[in-house]
Design a protein around this motif. Structure first.
Motif, short mmCIF file in Angstrom:
data_model
loop_
_atom_site.label_atom_id
_atom_site.label_comp_id
_atom_site.label_asym_id
_atom_site.label_seq_id
_atom_site.Cartn_x
_atom_site.Cartn_y
_atom_site.Cartn_z
N MET A 1 42.02 5.37 -32.38
CA MET A 1 41.10 6.05 -31.50
C MET A 1 39.68 5.58 -31.84
O MET A 1 39.22 5.72 -32.96
CB MET A 1 41.26 7.56 -31.72
N LYS A 2 39.01 5.03 -30.87
CA LYS A 2 37.67 4.48 -31.06
C LYS A 2 36.63 5.60 -31.10
O LYS A 2 36.66 6.52 -30.30
CB LYS A 2 37.35 3.50 -29.94
N ILE A 3 35.70 5.49 -32.05
CA ILE A 3 34.58 6.42 -32.15
C ILE A 3 33.29 5.64 -31.92
O ILE A 3 33.04 4.63 -32.55
CB ILE A 3 34.53 7.10 -33.54
N VAL A 4 32.50 6.15 -30.97
CA VAL A 4 31.22 5.53 -30.63
C VAL A 4 30.13 6.57 -30.89
O VAL A 4 30.27 7.73 -30.52
CB VAL A 4 31.21 5.09 -29.15
N GLY A 5 29.05 6.14 -31.53
CA GLY A 5 27.96 7.04 -31.85
C GLY A 5 26.81 6.94 -30.88
O GLY A 5 26.62 5.91 -30.22
N TYR A 6 26.03 8.01 -30.82
CA TYR A 6 24.85 8.04 -29.95
C TYR A 6 23.76 8.88 -30.60
O TYR A 6 24.02 9.94 -31.17
CB TYR A 6 25.19 8.62 -28.58
N TYR A 7 22.52 8.39 -30.51
CA TYR A 7 21.37 9.17 -30.97
C TYR A 7 20.17 8.84 -30.10
O TYR A 7 20.15 7.85 -29.39
CB TYR A 7 21.08 8.92 -32.45
N ARG A 8 19.17 9.73 -30.19
CA ARG A 8 17.92 9.52 -29.48
C ARG A 8 16.79 9.37 -30.48
O ARG A 8 16.73 10.11 -31.46
CB ARG A 8 17.60 10.70 -28.55
N VAL A 9 15.90 8.44 -30.23
CA VAL A 9 14.73 8.21 -31.07
C VAL A 9 13.61 9.08 -30.52
O VAL A 9 13.33 9.05 -29.32
CB VAL A 9 14.31 6.72 -31.06
N PRO A 10 12.95 9.88 -31.37
CA PRO A 10 11.87 10.74 -30.89
C PRO A 10 10.69 9.92 -30.37
O PRO A 10 10.50 8.77 -30.77
CB PRO A 10 11.48 11.55 -32.13
N PRO A 11 9.89 10.53 -29.50
CA PRO A 11 8.75 9.80 -28.91
C PRO A 11 7.55 9.72 -29.86
O PRO A 11 6.45 10.11 -29.52
CB PRO A 11 8.42 10.62 -27.67
N ALA A 12 7.78 9.22 -31.06
CA ALA A 12 6.69 9.08 -32.03
C ALA A 12 6.13 7.66 -31.94
O ALA A 12 6.89 6.69 -31.87
CB ALA A 12 7.22 9.34 -33.44
N PRO A 13 4.81 7.53 -31.95
CA PRO A 13 4.20 6.20 -31.88
C PRO A 13 4.70 5.30 -33.01
O PRO A 13 4.75 5.70 -34.17
CB PRO A 13 2.70 6.47 -32.02
N GLY A 14 5.09 4.10 -32.66
CA GLY A 14 5.53 3.13 -33.66
C GLY A 14 6.97 3.23 -34.10
O GLY A 14 7.46 2.39 -34.83
N VAL A 15 7.69 4.28 -33.67
CA VAL A 15 9.09 4.44 -34.06
C VAL A 15 9.97 3.95 -32.91
O VAL A 15 9.97 4.52 -31.82
CB VAL A 15 9.43 5.91 -34.39
N PHE A 16 10.71 2.88 -33.12
CA PHE A 16 11.56 2.32 -32.08
C PHE A 16 13.03 2.28 -32.49
O PHE A 16 13.89 1.94 -31.70
CB PHE A 16 11.10 0.90 -31.72
N PHE A 17 13.32 2.62 -33.74
CA PHE A 17 14.67 2.50 -34.26
C PHE A 17 14.79 3.49 -35.40
O PHE A 17 13.85 3.68 -36.16
CB PHE A 17 14.91 1.07 -34.75
N SER A 18 15.93 4.14 -35.50
CA SER A 18 16.11 5.11 -36.58
C SER A 18 17.30 4.70 -37.44
O SER A 18 18.43 5.07 -37.15
CB SER A 18 16.31 6.51 -36.02
N PRO A 19 17.06 3.90 -38.48
CA PRO A 19 18.17 3.46 -39.31
C PRO A 19 18.90 4.62 -39.98
O PRO A 19 20.10 4.54 -40.20
CB PRO A 19 17.52 2.53 -40.34
N ALA A 20 18.20 5.71 -40.28
CA ALA A 20 18.86 6.85 -40.91
C ALA A 20 19.89 7.47 -39.99
O ALA A 20 21.01 7.79 -40.41
CB ALA A 20 17.83 7.89 -41.34
N GLN A 21 19.56 7.63 -38.71
CA GLN A 21 20.51 8.21 -37.75
C GLN A 21 21.70 7.27 -37.56
O GLN A 21 22.85 7.70 -37.53
CB GLN A 21 19.83 8.48 -36.41
#
Length: 150
Positions: A1-21
């Motif tokens: 069974m395949k598991i796919v993840g999803y997250y949203r990056v907050p609208p903070a200036p300069g943040v385009f990717f969230s490696p922690a999430q």
């Protein structure tokens, strides 16, 4: 069974990717991870659409929280009902939700969606009753319940 993840990056200036999430989703067992950036101009979630499209029936969409799926209850309900309709499961880290083990979350969402849909119908009926009663000089046809506890 395949598991796919999803997250949203907050609208903070300069943040385009969230490696922690992304790392937390990979630790949940996700084979792929998709994301979107929150924008003040509106809700556009092509990453969420791609995540759902990447799943076969009985696949799992994983998110760290319900907030990742939508900014309000209606948006969350929308995606949850789409997952259920496609035969997909939902895995949320906080609050802990796993529809593979307990589909009760989907059933609760269906009941809430039905309630939300009925709300407008009930309001229209109530408004019509009040308007009709007001024109007729009262709420004719509606009887007060007698208190028989004396």
């Amino acid at each position: 069974m395949k598991i796919v993840g999803y997250y949203r990056v907050p609208p903070a200036p300069g943040v385009f990717f969230s490696p922690a999430q992304e790392e937390r989703l990979l630790l949940l067992g996700c084979e792929q991870v998709f994301s979107d950036r929150c924008l003040a101009s509106g809700v556009v979630r092509p990453g969420l659409e791609r995540a759902v499209e990447a799943l076969e029936p009985s696949g799992v969409l994983a998110a760290l929280s319900l907030h990742a799926l939508g900014g309000d209850l209606v948006a969350v309900m929308d995606i949850v009902l789409k997952l259920r309709a496609r035969g997909l499961h939902l895995l949320v880290q906080q609050p802990p939700i796993d529809t593979r083990a307990d589909p009760g979350f989907f059933e609760a969402c269906l009941a809430l969606a039905a309630f939300n849909g009925e709300r407008a119908m009930v309001r229209r009926a109530e408004t019509a009753l009040v308007a009709k009663g007001a024109r007729a000089g009262g709420m004719k046809g509606l009887k007060a319940v007698e208190d028989k506890t004396e």
